[in-house]
Every structure is written in C-alpha cells, then in structure tokens.
Design an enzyme around this catalytic site. Structure first.
Site, mmCIF file in Angstrom:
data_model
loop_
_atom_site.group_PDB
_atom_site.id
_atom_site.type_symbol
_atom_site.label_atom_id
_atom_site.label_comp_id
_atom_site.label_asym_id
_atom_site.label_seq_id
_atom_site.Cartn_x
_atom_site.Cartn_y
_atom_site.Cartn_z
ATOM 1 N N CYS A 111 -29.745 62.639 29.911
ATOM 2 C CA CYS A 111 -30.829 63.544 30.287
ATOM 3 C C CYS A 111 -30.301 64.623 31.244
ATOM 4 O O CYS A 111 -29.531 65.481 30.840
ATOM 5 C CB CYS A 111 -31.994 62.753 30.869
ATOM 6 S SG CYS A 111 -33.531 63.703 30.995
ATOM 7 N N HIS B 221 -32.755 58.872 26.260
ATOM 8 C CA HIS B 221 -32.439 57.840 27.244
ATOM 9 C C HIS B 221 -32.003 56.556 26.538
ATOM 10 O O HIS B 221 -32.862 55.813 26.025
ATOM 11 C CB HIS B 221 -33.670 57.550 28.110
ATOM 12 C CG HIS B 221 -33.999 58.643 29.069
ATOM 13 N ND1 HIS B 221 -33.576 58.625 30.379
ATOM 14 C CD2 HIS B 221 -34.690 59.794 28.908
ATOM 15 C CE1 HIS B 221 -34.003 59.721 30.992
ATOM 16 N NE2 HIS B 221 -34.672 60.451 30.117
ATOM 17 N N GLU C 203 -31.148 53.831 27.879
ATOM 18 C CA GLU C 203 -31.706 52.672 28.590
ATOM 19 C C GLU C 203 -33.162 52.422 28.229
ATOM 20 O O GLU C 203 -33.697 51.344 28.507
ATOM 21 C CB GLU C 203 -31.553 52.857 30.107
ATOM 22 C CG GLU C 203 -32.546 53.791 30.770
ATOM 23 C CD GLU C 203 -32.221 55.282 30.622
ATOM 24 O OE1 GLU C 203 -32.894 56.092 31.286
ATOM 25 O OE2 GLU C 203 -31.298 55.630 29.851
#
Length: 225
Positions: free
Chosen positions: A86, A207, A209
C-alpha cells in the site's frame, strides 16, 4: 533464521502484517525473526525489508527524511529483497498528488495519482460507452487482479492465476515506465496499478495481510525467495 525489518513509519496497524508474516513463515517452513522498527541501523542490517503503511503520504515522506529513507534506498541498491504494501509501494515513487511537494524515495520515476468517481482525461476515451456509474472512493474490498506480464519474484506464486485480493486506498501509483507494472485491477473507469516488480523490489497496492490464503502465499514466496 532470516531477519525481517518491518518498517514502522508510526502509522497504521503493523501488528496485522507481523502476524501474517509469522503465519506465512510457519506454514511454509521459512523461519524468520520479525522486528518492527523505525531505526535506520536495524533496517540497514536486515536480510529482507517489508514496508507496509496505511496513512497520509506527507507523514510518510516526513518519516523518510529521518534516515529511514536512505536506509531503504541503500538496501534496495545492494539487492536486499524489499516488499512494499500500500503506502509502502507508493513511497517508492517521486511524489503523490495527496501531498504536493512531499518527496518519496524516488527509486522509480512516477507519481501517485488520486482516484476519482469520474474518469480522468486520459481514461475518458478508453471507457467511452461503457456502462458504469459513479464509484466509491476509497476503493475498498475484494478485486481480482490480472497480470500485465510474466512475474518471477514473490508474485510468481500466482503464475497462471487471477487471484482475488483486498484493497483499501484512494490513490495509486502511475510509473513513468509502464514495464514496471506487474499486475492491474479495475475499479470503475480506472485501471489501477495493483503491483509492481523489478529485480529485488516487489510492491503491492493490495494488502496481502488482509487477502487470506492468497496473501499468505505471496508472503511465503517472499520469505523463501
């Protein structure tokens, strides 16, 4: 055991990235020690560097001036694997429309552009006649990504696939060299730079994660690379 520097700009939730890295390491058998740090010396000694971030580009640019920026540039120059997430991808470029005059790392020429509910002048012809209505900004949620070219680094784990991944952003990078773009996604009239890859640098606008199994696979490939 490899040392991973998880760079802390003082913004965003680094804990979720740390948890995902440790889970990917456990799943794939790639042991690592993750250190959340804003110390240029620790960053400079790391075997691999992960630069996440959710927040304002101007704050990120200010943090880069503290010595973190030069440590990151030095690591990239010497070939240390770099994963940007990001804001960690956007920081690789010269600057951003979000913060005029604030300087990024300048590793790659280009600018971070604002997403808008309407197409830009450059996009208008490409979307003429297509059925779409005003879109929501930030761009938030799951999107399928398409690869612009063959990828060999961490993104290579998706060879032959078009995975769904999770985005949260209002800006995206527009490299001066389009060959830097490894993957894209669509949001209304916008073709968004979803990922870049060159040599030891991989970076994603999405992202990992937050992207469940697909994201963990990417992180595991980064740790093994």
């Amino acid at each position: 055991m490899q040392a991973i520097a998880l760079v802390d700009f003082g913004m965003g939730n680094l804990r979720s990235v740390e948890r995902a890295l440790l889970q990917a390491a456990e799943d794939s058998g790639a042991p690592c020690a993750v250190t959340r740090t804003g110390d240029p010396e620790i960053i400079g000694r790391a075997d691999k560097v992960v630069v996440p971030g959710q927040g304002a580009f101007r704050d990120c640019a200010a943090a880069l001036q503290s010595g973190i920026g030069e440590a990151l540039r030095a690591q990239i120059r010497k070939g240390t694997p770099y994963l940007g997430i990001c804001l960690g991808m956007q920081a690789l470029f010269d600057g951003s429309e979000e913060a005029e005059g604030a300087r990024g790392l300048g590793v790659f020429p280009g600018t971070v552009k604002r997403l808008t509910p309407q197409p830009s002048a450059a996009e208008a012809d490409a979307v003429a006649g297509q059925p779409w209505v005003g879109i929501k900004i930030p761009h938030m949620g799951w999107n399928r990504i398409a690869f612009a070219r063959e990828v060999a680094g961490p993104l290579g784990v998706f060879a032959g696939e078009r995975p769904f991944v999770y985005f949260v952003h209002s800006y995206h990078a527009v490299p001066l060299d389009p060959a830097l773009v490894a993957a894209t996604t669509e949001h209304g009239p916008h073709r968004i730079t979803a990922a870049i890859e060159r040599d030891n640098v991989t970076a994603t606008q999405f992202h990992p994660e937050k992207s469940q199994a697909a994201g963990l696979r990417l992180l595991a490939r980064f740790l093994h690379g």
